[in-house]
Design a protein around this motif. Structure first.
Motif, mmCIF file in Angstrom:
data_model
loop_
_atom_site.group_PDB
_atom_site.id
_atom_site.type_symbol
_atom_site.label_atom_id
_atom_site.label_comp_id
_atom_site.label_asym_id
_atom_site.label_seq_id
_atom_site.Cartn_x
_atom_site.Cartn_y
_atom_site.Cartn_z
ATOM 1 N N ILE A 119 -10.031 -8.585 -2.694
ATOM 2 C CA ILE A 119 -10.207 -7.142 -2.631
ATOM 3 C C ILE A 119 -11.300 -6.624 -3.568
ATOM 4 O O ILE A 119 -12.070 -5.743 -3.189
ATOM 5 C CB ILE A 119 -8.854 -6.413 -2.828
ATOM 6 C CG1 ILE A 119 -8.893 -5.023 -2.212
ATOM 7 C CG2 ILE A 119 -8.431 -6.374 -4.262
ATOM 8 C CD1 ILE A 119 -8.832 -5.012 -0.722
ATOM 9 N N ASP A 120 -11.402 -7.158 -4.782
ATOM 10 C CA ASP A 120 -12.446 -6.677 -5.692
ATOM 11 C C ASP A 120 -13.831 -6.970 -5.135
ATOM 12 O O ASP A 120 -14.707 -6.104 -5.128
ATOM 13 C CB ASP A 120 -12.284 -7.292 -7.082
ATOM 14 C CG ASP A 120 -11.062 -6.755 -7.821
ATOM 15 O OD1 ASP A 120 -10.596 -5.644 -7.486
ATOM 16 O OD2 ASP A 120 -10.573 -7.452 -8.727
ATOM 17 N N ASP A 144 -10.823 2.631 -2.146
ATOM 18 C CA ASP A 144 -11.213 1.909 -3.361
ATOM 19 C C ASP A 144 -10.872 2.779 -4.566
ATOM 20 O O ASP A 144 -11.729 3.416 -5.169
ATOM 21 C CB ASP A 144 -12.712 1.574 -3.323
ATOM 22 C CG ASP A 144 -13.141 0.754 -4.529
ATOM 23 O OD1 ASP A 144 -12.261 0.241 -5.255
ATOM 24 O OD2 ASP A 144 -14.359 0.626 -4.748
ATOM 25 N N ARG A 145 -9.571 2.796 -4.870
ATOM 26 C CA ARG A 145 -9.047 3.580 -5.996
ATOM 27 C C ARG A 145 -8.110 2.690 -6.802
ATOM 28 O O ARG A 145 -7.491 1.765 -6.253
ATOM 29 C CB ARG A 145 -8.267 4.790 -5.477
ATOM 30 C CG ARG A 145 -9.053 5.714 -4.591
ATOM 31 C CD ARG A 145 -8.261 6.987 -4.268
ATOM 32 N NE ARG A 145 -6.874 6.746 -3.910
ATOM 33 C CZ ARG A 145 -6.387 6.776 -2.665
ATOM 34 N NH1 ARG A 145 -7.177 7.029 -1.645
ATOM 35 N NH2 ARG A 145 -5.111 6.557 -2.433
ATOM 36 N N PRO A 146 -7.983 2.948 -8.096
ATOM 37 C CA PRO A 146 -7.114 2.109 -8.940
ATOM 38 C C PRO A 146 -5.677 2.000 -8.431
ATOM 39 O O PRO A 146 -5.101 0.913 -8.458
ATOM 40 C CB PRO A 146 -7.171 2.795 -10.308
ATOM 41 C CG PRO A 146 -8.482 3.512 -10.315
ATOM 42 C CD PRO A 146 -8.703 3.954 -8.881
ATOM 43 N N ASP A 147 -5.106 3.094 -7.932
ATOM 44 C CA ASP A 147 -3.716 3.044 -7.460
ATOM 45 C C ASP A 147 -3.587 2.147 -6.223
ATOM 46 O O ASP A 147 -2.640 1.364 -6.115
ATOM 47 C CB ASP A 147 -3.176 4.452 -7.178
ATOM 48 C CG ASP A 147 -3.975 5.217 -6.111
ATOM 49 O OD1 ASP A 147 -5.224 5.096 -6.090
ATOM 50 O OD2 ASP A 147 -3.351 5.943 -5.307
ATOM 51 N N VAL A 148 -4.539 2.233 -5.314
ATOM 52 C CA VAL A 148 -4.505 1.409 -4.106
ATOM 53 C C VAL A 148 -4.740 -0.052 -4.465
ATOM 54 O O VAL A 148 -4.012 -0.941 -4.010
ATOM 55 C CB VAL A 148 -5.536 1.902 -3.068
ATOM 56 C CG1 VAL A 148 -5.644 0.928 -1.900
ATOM 57 C CG2 VAL A 148 -5.168 3.296 -2.575
ATOM 58 N N GLY A 150 -3.141 3.339 3.437
ATOM 59 C CA GLY A 150 -4.239 3.980 4.129
ATOM 60 C C GLY A 150 -4.288 3.544 5.570
ATOM 61 O O GLY A 150 -3.681 2.539 5.951
ATOM 62 N N VAL A 151 -5.007 4.313 6.368
ATOM 63 C CA VAL A 151 -5.195 4.016 7.786
ATOM 64 C C VAL A 151 -6.698 4.072 8.057
ATOM 65 O O VAL A 151 -7.361 5.041 7.690
ATOM 66 C CB VAL A 151 -4.446 5.035 8.679
ATOM 67 C CG1 VAL A 151 -4.698 4.760 10.153
ATOM 68 C CG2 VAL A 151 -2.950 5.033 8.374
#
Length: 183
Positions: free
Chosen positions: A69-70, A89-93, A136-137
């Protein structure tokens, strides 16, 4: 379709475990050690691993696509991608995906299963059914019944599968694609 492909494929080259005509739907895979080899090739700026496979979903099968992912998000940013997976692309996700708690699903799966962000979706794993939070979708045409996008480290642990189908590659600035491909 062209717009989706521009967003979905931020890489310049890919190493496939099978021939190009069957690569996305093939069960062929290779070991993770290929990543170590690829990133050392002159002309390769960055790479991330991908494992895709179908998984049972009721009486049907959906496509699970797990990515480093990164590297995946970094390559999208470098490519200049707007929208699609990069919207998440957010820290929580990232944290939820890395922990194996969450997934991103395709629009067609969301529509077929009437799922939205925040809902859970149960997937068959070797240890039995497991609920994942829908983070997310996204638009994705990879599989007719839908896809789920997972972090590959979480996938490797949950499905006990360290193999790859692809290594997606971003060329170094100024690198010759043909020469890099040959190397």
């Amino acid at each position: 379709t062209s717009r989706w492909m521009e967003v979905a494929f931020p890489f310049d080259l890919t190493v496939n475990a099978s021939d190009l005509s069957t690569s996305f739907y093939s069960t062929s895979a290779f070991g993770e050690e290929i990543m170590e080899q690829v990133v050392k090739v002159e002309g390769v700026e960055a790479a991330y691993g991908v494992r895709s496979r179908t998984i049972p979903w009721g009486d049907l099968e959906i496509m699970a696509v797990s990515v480093d992912i990164d590297g995946f998000f970094a390559m999208h940013r470098k490519h200049g991608t707007r929208g699609g997976p990069l919207d998440f692309d957010r820290p929580d996700v990232r944290a939820s995906m890395a922990s194996g708690a969450g997934v991103i699903i395709s629009e067609n799966l969301a529509a077929l299963d009437e799922r939205k962000v925040g809902d859970e979706i149960e997937l068959a794993t070797p240890a039995g059914g497991r609920a994942f939070k829908v983070l997310g979708v996204v638009e994705d045409y990879s599989w007719p019944l839908g896809t789920i996008l997972l972090d590959r480290a979480a996938y490797r642990t949950i499905w006990d599968d360290p193999t790859l189908n692809y290594v997606d590659i971003r060329l170094s600035p100024g690198a010759d694609a043909d020469a890099t491909r040959a190397r």
